[in-house]
Design an enzyme around this catalytic site. Sequence first.
Site, PDB file in Angstrom:
ATOM      1  N   SER A 128      41.606  32.556  39.752  1.00 16.07           N
ATOM      2  CA  SER A 128      40.933  34.074  40.363  1.00 16.07           C
ATOM      3  C   SER A 128      39.797  33.399  41.367  1.00 16.07           C
ATOM      4  CB  SER A 128      40.425  34.556  39.168  1.00 16.07           C
ATOM      5  OG  SER A 128      40.011  35.900  39.222  1.00 16.07           O
ATOM      6  N   HIS A 163      45.682  37.723  41.362  1.00 17.88           N
ATOM      7  CA  HIS A 163      46.326  38.742  40.471  1.00 17.88           C
ATOM      8  C   HIS A 163      47.154  39.727  41.319  1.00 17.88           C
ATOM      9  CE1 HIS A 163      43.446  37.011  37.696  1.00 17.88           C
ATOM     10  NE2 HIS A 163      42.454  37.224  38.479  1.00 17.88           N
TER      11      HIS A 163
END
Length: 246
Positions: A128, A163
């Site tokens: 992330s 993501h």
Amino acid sequence: MSRPLQVALLGGGFSTDEDGLLDDWVLGHARTHRPKVCFLPTASGDAPGYTAKFLAAFRARPDCEPSVLHLFGRTLDDEALRAFVLAQDVVYVGGGNTANLLAVWRVHGVDRLLHEAYDHGTLLCGISAGANCWAQGSHTDSFGPLTHLPDGLGLLPGSVCPHYDSEPGRRPAYRSAVATGALPAGWALDDGTGALFTDGRLTETVSRTAGAHVYRVVGDGAGEVGERALPCRALNRGTGATGPHP
């Protein structure tokens, strides 16, 4: 002979997966058989629970020596901080706020130390925000709504979007940013995937999840964008791989 310069972008790991496959894959690329692995939880504000989860996962492994570098409540002076960072074989950066991560690193000079460690063969990786930070720019929710952040350490050319398949709005917003030139062409990762860059070039893509991919996303300079799914080697416990996922 100089060591290869390596960065690994992760769509999973100890914080999201129970099988440890992506972490196995990362450690398999370290420069030693029992690497020193340092976790940087800066993007989460050094969240205690995140740190505890890393230590629980990595202390249970016989194939590494884990540690954590906290910058909120820092105790090391500049000389000791440099020595500590340069002694690591793997630096593993956690998720959270990409913009805050970069700001805190720069205040403490960690950005420069990571550049130095990278040049000496330390494998840099993260999930992330910990994937976003290595490129020239990224797609982030650091400011609330999803937006482009034309800022990063610049160790990898282009941009990163994590993501890609799991958070609503990620795919169209990143494609739009690349199409308009707000972000340079880059790499988008579905959850469950990993991408290894060696000397700044993509050299391996892997997945622990069938159907999950790493994508190359490129604008044409005229407002259009192209997206190409890259074949990923399938990660499996004990066998290492079963070939590309479809």
